[in-house]
Design an enzyme around this catalytic site. Structure first.
Site, PDB file in Angstrom:
ATOM      1  N   ALA A  65       0.850  -1.186   0.000  1.00  0.00           N
ATOM      2  CA  ALA A  65       0.000   0.000   0.000  1.00  0.00           C
ATOM      3  C   ALA A  65       0.888   1.239   0.000  1.00  0.00           C
ATOM      4  O   ALA A  65       1.995   1.223   0.553  1.00  0.00           O
ATOM      5  CB  ALA A  65      -0.881  -0.001   1.239  1.00  0.00           C
ATOM      6  N   GLY A 108       1.023  -5.226   0.981  1.00  0.00           N
ATOM      7  CA  GLY A 108      -0.099  -5.388   0.050  1.00  0.00           C
ATOM      8  C   GLY A 108       0.336  -5.926  -1.303  1.00  0.00           C
ATOM      9  O   GLY A 108      -0.479  -6.493  -2.040  1.00  0.00           O
ATOM     10  N   GLU A 111       0.325  -9.517  -0.802  1.00  0.00           N
ATOM     11  CA  GLU A 111      -1.089  -9.917  -0.673  1.00  0.00           C
ATOM     12  C   GLU A 111      -1.772  -9.943  -2.040  1.00  0.00           C
ATOM     13  O   GLU A 111      -2.607 -10.805  -2.312  1.00  0.00           O
ATOM     14  CB  GLU A 111      -1.796  -8.972   0.308  1.00  0.00           C
ATOM     15  CG  GLU A 111      -1.314  -9.229   1.740  1.00  0.00           C
ATOM     16  CD  GLU A 111      -1.718  -8.164   2.745  1.00  0.00           C
ATOM     17  OE1 GLU A 111      -1.738  -6.970   2.386  1.00  0.00           O
ATOM     18  OE2 GLU A 111      -2.028  -8.516   3.897  1.00  0.00           O
ATOM     19  N   GLU A 131       4.854  -5.010   7.388  1.00  0.00           N
ATOM     20  CA  GLU A 131       3.968  -4.044   8.054  1.00  0.00           C
ATOM     21  C   GLU A 131       4.349  -3.796   9.507  1.00  0.00           C
ATOM     22  O   GLU A 131       4.187  -2.706  10.031  1.00  0.00           O
ATOM     23  CB  GLU A 131       2.505  -4.534   7.984  1.00  0.00           C
ATOM     24  CG  GLU A 131       1.865  -4.446   6.605  1.00  0.00           C
ATOM     25  CD  GLU A 131       2.035  -5.710   5.767  1.00  0.00           C
ATOM     26  OE1 GLU A 131       2.962  -6.517   6.038  1.00  0.00           O
ATOM     27  OE2 GLU A 131       1.239  -5.889   4.824  1.00  0.00           O
TER      28      GLU A 131
HETATM   29  N1  CO8 Z   1       4.559   3.393  -0.277  1.00  0.00           N
HETATM   30  C1  CO8 Z   1       4.980   4.578  -0.759  1.00  0.00           C
HETATM   31  N2  CO8 Z   1       6.219   4.780  -1.281  1.00  0.00           N
HETATM   32  C2  CO8 Z   1       7.054   3.736  -1.311  1.00  0.00           C
HETATM   33  C3  CO8 Z   1       6.679   2.457  -0.823  1.00  0.00           C
HETATM   34  C4  CO8 Z   1       5.365   2.303  -0.288  1.00  0.00           C
HETATM   35  N3  CO8 Z   1       4.913   1.126   0.157  1.00  0.00           N
HETATM   36  N4  CO8 Z   1       7.727   1.628  -0.969  1.00  0.00           N
HETATM   37  C5  CO8 Z   1       8.693   2.335  -1.539  1.00  0.00           C
HETATM   38  N5  CO8 Z   1       8.303   3.605  -1.745  1.00  0.00           N
HETATM   39  C6  CO8 Z   1       9.085   4.699  -2.330  1.00  0.00           C
HETATM   40  C7  CO8 Z   1      10.242   5.113  -1.410  1.00  0.00           C
HETATM   41  O1  CO8 Z   1       9.784   6.000  -0.416  1.00  0.00           O
HETATM   42  C8  CO8 Z   1      11.211   5.730  -2.376  1.00  0.00           C
HETATM   43  O2  CO8 Z   1      10.780   7.034  -2.652  1.00  0.00           O
HETATM   44  P1  CO8 Z   1      11.886   8.247  -2.804  1.00  0.00           P
HETATM   45  O3  CO8 Z   1      12.626   7.879  -4.068  1.00  0.00           O
HETATM   46  O4  CO8 Z   1      11.044   9.449  -2.939  1.00  0.00           O
HETATM   47  O5  CO8 Z   1      12.756   8.185  -1.609  1.00  0.00           O
HETATM   48  C9  CO8 Z   1      11.003   4.914  -3.654  1.00  0.00           C
HETATM   49  O6  CO8 Z   1       9.716   4.261  -3.517  1.00  0.00           O
HETATM   50  C10 CO8 Z   1      12.043   3.830  -3.837  1.00  0.00           C
HETATM   51  O7  CO8 Z   1      12.084   3.047  -2.653  1.00  0.00           O
HETATM   52  P2  CO8 Z   1      13.430   2.739  -1.824  1.00  0.00           P
HETATM   53  O8  CO8 Z   1      14.446   3.817  -2.080  1.00  0.00           O
HETATM   54  O9  CO8 Z   1      13.051   2.492  -0.417  1.00  0.00           O
HETATM   55  O10 CO8 Z   1      13.896   1.387  -2.551  1.00  0.00           O
HETATM   56  P3  CO8 Z   1      14.835   0.256  -1.970  1.00  0.00           P
HETATM   57  O11 CO8 Z   1      15.129  -0.634  -3.121  1.00  0.00           O
HETATM   58  O12 CO8 Z   1      16.000   0.871  -1.241  1.00  0.00           O
HETATM   59  O13 CO8 Z   1      13.974  -0.525  -0.872  1.00  0.00           O
HETATM   60  C11 CO8 Z   1      12.012  -1.665  -0.055  1.00  0.00           C
HETATM   61  C12 CO8 Z   1      12.935  -1.367  -1.268  1.00  0.00           C
HETATM   62  C13 CO8 Z   1      12.802  -2.500   0.952  1.00  0.00           C
HETATM   63  C14 CO8 Z   1      10.844  -2.446  -0.582  1.00  0.00           C
HETATM   64  C15 CO8 Z   1      11.583  -0.344   0.598  1.00  0.00           C
HETATM   65  O14 CO8 Z   1      11.126   0.544  -0.392  1.00  0.00           O
HETATM   66  C16 CO8 Z   1      10.484  -0.512   1.606  1.00  0.00           C
HETATM   67  O15 CO8 Z   1      10.722  -0.969   2.701  1.00  0.00           O
HETATM   68  N6  CO8 Z   1       9.247  -0.102   1.228  1.00  0.00           N
HETATM   69  C17 CO8 Z   1       8.097  -0.169   2.108  1.00  0.00           C
HETATM   70  C18 CO8 Z   1       7.579  -1.585   2.165  1.00  0.00           C
HETATM   71  C19 CO8 Z   1       6.440  -1.676   3.135  1.00  0.00           C
HETATM   72  O16 CO8 Z   1       6.564  -1.358   4.288  1.00  0.00           O
HETATM   73  N7  CO8 Z   1       5.297  -2.150   2.621  1.00  0.00           N
HETATM   74  C20 CO8 Z   1       4.099  -2.303   3.425  1.00  0.00           C
HETATM   75  C21 CO8 Z   1       3.211  -1.133   3.241  1.00  0.00           C
HETATM   76  S1  CO8 Z   1       1.777  -1.225   4.250  1.00  0.00           S
HETATM   77  C22 CO8 Z   1       0.766  -2.317   3.436  1.00  0.00           C
HETATM   78  O17 CO8 Z   1       1.042  -2.767   2.367  1.00  0.00           O
HETATM   79  C23 CO8 Z   1      -0.496  -2.673   4.150  1.00  0.00           C
HETATM   80  C24 CO8 Z   1      -1.477  -3.323   3.204  1.00  0.00           C
HETATM   81  C25 CO8 Z   1      -2.865  -3.168   3.717  1.00  0.00           C
HETATM   82  C26 CO8 Z   1      -3.901  -3.713   2.753  1.00  0.00           C
HETATM   83  C27 CO8 Z   1      -4.152  -2.846   1.581  1.00  0.00           C
HETATM   84  C28 CO8 Z   1      -3.066  -2.966   0.521  1.00  0.00           C
HETATM   85  C29 CO8 Z   1      -3.355  -2.413  -0.805  1.00  0.00           C
END
Ligand code: CO8
Length: 256
Positions: A65, A108, A111, A131
């Site tokens: 998400a 997500g 998922e 999460e």
């Molecule tokens: N949301 C928004 N922006 C994101 C997300 C995200 N989930 N993931 C990455 N980005 C953005 C980063 O902020 C970054 O932006 P910027 O260039 O402006 O700094 C850009 O994408 C590239 O990401 P990274 O630089 O972090 O890339 P890396 O290769 O270094 O890291 C990771 C990859 C490890 C995947 C890292 O990006 C990360 O940890 N992302 C978050 C993952 C996460 O926590 N996901 C869970 C989110 S909550 C969720 O999914 C709940 C679901 C509930 C049900 C509904 C779902 C639809």
């Protein structure tokens, strides 16, 4: 229809390919993407397409998400609108869907892959439910579909630590059915989709429904659904042709 956050293309009229397309956000799922996916699946449901592939543009499948959007959206709005239409649409979608996981599938994103019917992955793909690191928990199947697929202890480790696992580990757990070298994922997904698309759509739909019910029912209810779908399949034109072709030692000719 034009989409803002996904790309939709069809191949040979029978395969639909959805590419999540917010590569600079690692294909994070925002509300617009939920709308786009629901509309694309509607479009594919009505089209002659028999099998759908979902994959990601760029280096990720989906990082889950959109955290920024979630933080900025009042809880009431998330509950009332939120991401639920996507999960309901995925659950109701009758045709087979292959997730071709090309990079990270987290939260997500995993998922969404698990809401598909078959998951294949490229060697460098990563899977996880991170999460917990955000102070939340999975909200769209990460504690349920994952546990039913990989068992309590593997699921518990992923959900409680938030660690990402490799494609090989995911395959060893039974989450992924095939891992292929980076670069050949789409070819492999299309090969698999073509194989499935060579079967009659009616039987594919009945078989998909029966397998999915195995995760949602007790054994007796599941067997009842299977038997009902078996009789329905047996009564079809496709079954008559399929069995006749077998006995005549020729390929079946299914009209579709
Ligand atoms: N949301 C928004 N922006 C994101 C997300 C995200 N989930 N993931 C990455 N980005 C953005 C980063 O902020 C970054 O932006 P910027 O260039 O402006 O700094 C850009 O994408 C590239 O990401 P990274 O630089 O972090 O890339 P890396 O290769 O270094 O890291 C990771 C990859 C490890 C995947 C890292 O990006 C990360 O940890 N992302 C978050 C993952 C996460 O926590 N996901 C869970 C989110 S909550 C969720 O999914 C709940 C679901 C509930 C049900 C509904 C779902 C639809």
């Amino acid at each position: 229809m034009m989409y803002e956050t996904i790309k939709l293309e069809t191949k040979d009229k029978k395969i639909g390919i959805i590419k999540l397309n917010r590569p600079d956000r690692l294909n994070a799922i925002n509300f617009k993407m939920v709308d786009d996916l629901v509309n694309a699946l509607d479009e594919l449901e009505k089209s002659p397409v028999k099998v759908v592939i979902i994959t990601g543009e760029g280096k990720a499948f989906s990082a889950g998400a959109d955290v920024k959007e979630m933080v900025d959206t009042p809880l009431k709005e998330i509950v009332l609108k939120g991401h639920m239409p996507l999960w309901e649409k995925m659950r109701a979608f009758k045709k087979p869907v292959i997730a071709a996981v090309n990079g990270v599938a987290a939260g997500g994103g995993l998922e969404l892959a698990m809401a598909c019917d078959i998951i294949i992955a490229s060697e460098s793909a990563k899977f996880g439910q991170p999460e917990i690191n955000l102070g939340i928990i999975p909200g769209a199947g990460g504690t349920q579909r994952l546990t039913r697929t990989v068992g309590k202890y593997n699921a518990m480790k992923m959900v409680l630590t938030g660690e990402l696992i490799s494609a090989k580990e995911a395959k060893d757990m039974g989450l992924v059915v095939k891992v292929v070298p980076d670069g050949s994922l789409i070819d492999e997904a299309i090969r698999l989709a073509n194989e499935i698309a060579s079967k009659p759509l009616f039987s594919l739909i009945l078989a998909k429904e029966a397998v999915n019910r195995a995760l949602e029912t007790n054994l007796q209810q599941g067997l009842d659904i299977e038997r009902r779908n078996f009789y329905v399949a047996l009564a079809s034109e496709e079954a008559k042709e399929g069995m006749k072709a077998f006995l005549e030692k020729r390929k079946p000719r299914w009209e579709e």
